[in-house]
Motif scaffolding. Structure first.
Motif, PDB file in Angstrom:
ATOM      1  N   LEU A 278       0.826  -1.047   0.111  1.00  0.00           N
ATOM      2  CA  LEU A 278       0.102  -0.014   0.146  1.00  0.00           C
ATOM      3  C   LEU A 278       1.032   0.937   0.260  1.00  0.00           C
ATOM      4  N   PRO A 279       0.880   1.812  -1.252  1.00  0.00           N
ATOM      5  CA  PRO A 279       1.356   2.951  -1.268  1.00  0.00           C
ATOM      6  C   PRO A 279       0.228   4.641  -0.665  1.00  0.00           C
ATOM      7  N   ILE A 280       1.681   5.372   0.067  1.00  0.00           N
ATOM      8  CA  ILE A 280       1.078   6.231   1.135  1.00  0.00           C
ATOM      9  C   ILE A 280       2.463   7.961   1.153  1.00  0.00           C
ATOM     10  N   SER A 281       1.740   8.663   1.620  1.00  0.00           N
ATOM     11  CA  SER A 281       2.575   9.791   0.675  1.00  0.00           C
ATOM     12  C   SER A 281       3.586  10.053   2.181  1.00  0.00           C
TER      13      SER A 281
ATOM     14  N   GLN B 212       7.209  -1.545   4.678  1.00  0.00           N
ATOM     15  CA  GLN B 212       7.901  -2.768   3.236  1.00  0.00           C
ATOM     16  C   GLN B 212       9.431  -1.944   2.418  1.00  0.00           C
ATOM     17  N   GLU B 213       9.019  -1.147   2.051  1.00  0.00           N
ATOM     18  CA  GLU B 213       9.911   0.133   1.122  1.00  0.00           C
ATOM     19  C   GLU B 213      10.015   1.167   1.298  1.00  0.00           C
ATOM     20  N   PHE B 214      11.011   2.387   1.149  1.00  0.00           N
ATOM     21  CA  PHE B 214      11.237   3.740   0.891  1.00  0.00           C
ATOM     22  C   PHE B 214      11.020   3.922  -0.685  1.00  0.00           C
ATOM     23  N   SER B 215       9.847   3.850  -1.844  1.00  0.00           N
ATOM     24  CA  SER B 215       9.848   4.211  -2.894  1.00  0.00           C
ATOM     25  C   SER B 215      10.024   5.785  -2.975  1.00  0.00           C
ATOM     26  N   HIS B 216      10.121   6.057  -4.460  1.00  0.00           N
ATOM     27  CA  HIS B 216      10.478   7.448  -5.142  1.00  0.00           C
ATOM     28  C   HIS B 216       9.829   8.668  -4.412  1.00  0.00           C
ATOM     29  N   SER B 217       8.164   8.501  -3.920  1.00  0.00           N
ATOM     30  CA  SER B 217       7.001   9.028  -4.228  1.00  0.00           C
ATOM     31  C   SER B 217       5.673   8.309  -3.071  1.00  0.00           C
ATOM     32  N   ALA B 218       6.537   7.327  -2.543  1.00  0.00           N
ATOM     33  CA  ALA B 218       5.479   6.895  -1.038  1.00  0.00           C
ATOM     34  C   ALA B 218       6.307   6.331  -0.448  1.00  0.00           C
ATOM     35  N   VAL B 219       5.954   5.621   0.822  1.00  0.00           N
ATOM     36  CA  VAL B 219       6.407   5.157   1.365  1.00  0.00           C
ATOM     37  C   VAL B 219       5.168   3.819   1.739  1.00  0.00           C
ATOM     38  N   ILE B 220       5.890   2.327   1.326  1.00  0.00           N
ATOM     39  CA  ILE B 220       5.101   1.689   1.293  1.00  0.00           C
ATOM     40  C   ILE B 220       5.135   0.609   2.325  1.00  0.00           C
ATOM     41  N   TYR B 221       4.060   0.796   2.556  1.00  0.00           N
ATOM     42  CA  TYR B 221       3.872  -0.736   4.442  1.00  0.00           C
ATOM     43  C   TYR B 221       2.840  -2.043   3.148  1.00  0.00           C
ATOM     44  N   LYS B 222       3.308  -2.475   4.203  1.00  0.00           N
ATOM     45  CA  LYS B 222       3.013  -4.057   3.525  1.00  0.00           C
ATOM     46  C   LYS B 222       1.624  -4.679   4.377  1.00  0.00           C
ATOM     47  N   LEU B 223       0.315  -5.282   4.413  1.00  0.00           N
ATOM     48  CA  LEU B 223      -0.555  -5.840   4.916  1.00  0.00           C
ATOM     49  C   LEU B 223      -0.213  -7.273   4.290  1.00  0.00           C
TER      50      LEU B 223
ATOM     51  N   TYR C  50      -1.097   8.870  -5.884  1.00  0.00           N
ATOM     52  CA  TYR C  50      -0.991   8.937  -7.256  1.00  0.00           C
ATOM     53  C   TYR C  50      -0.102   9.732  -7.913  1.00  0.00           C
ATOM     54  N   ASN C  51       0.847   9.070  -9.345  1.00  0.00           N
ATOM     55  CA  ASN C  51       1.627  10.059 -10.437  1.00  0.00           C
ATOM     56  C   ASN C  51       0.971  11.039 -10.398  1.00  0.00           C
TER      57      ASN C  51
END
Length: 100
Positions: free
Chosen positions: A11-14, A48-59, A92-93
């Protein structure tokens, strides 16, 4: 055929959202996912990850193989409702266009 399958939702979150609030909201959403008929277990895995435009959380949740896609739709609906109620936006992008 396995008795249960693992279903992951990334789940990407800002980055602008308060991570403490996001964690609390997602923990609550995971509890709700665990109450869905056919879901055996639901776990909030965290960042889960620090991406370019969001923090990714895992469920993650477990259900029977034949119910996997329907339970994932149910879980996504609960996630969308929970984030909306908490005022957390799903990013969103965006594209900035500069003209001369």
């Amino acid at each position: 055929m396995p008795q249960s399958v693992m279903v992951d939702i990334d789940l990407p979150i800002s980055y602008e959202e308060d991570y403490k609030k996001v964690n609390q909201v997602l923990l609550g959403i995971c509890e709700e996912i665990g109450k869905i008929d056919g879901v055996e277990q639901s776990v909030y895995k965290g960042t889960q990850e620090f991406s370019h435009s969001a923090v990714i959380y895992k469920l993650r949740f477990y259900c029977t193989p034949e119910a996997k896609f329907e339970r994932k739709r149910d879980a996504l609906r609960l996630i969308q409702e929970g984030l909306f109620e908490a005022g957390i936006q799903i990013p969103y992008n965006k594209l900035d266009v500069h003209t001369y």
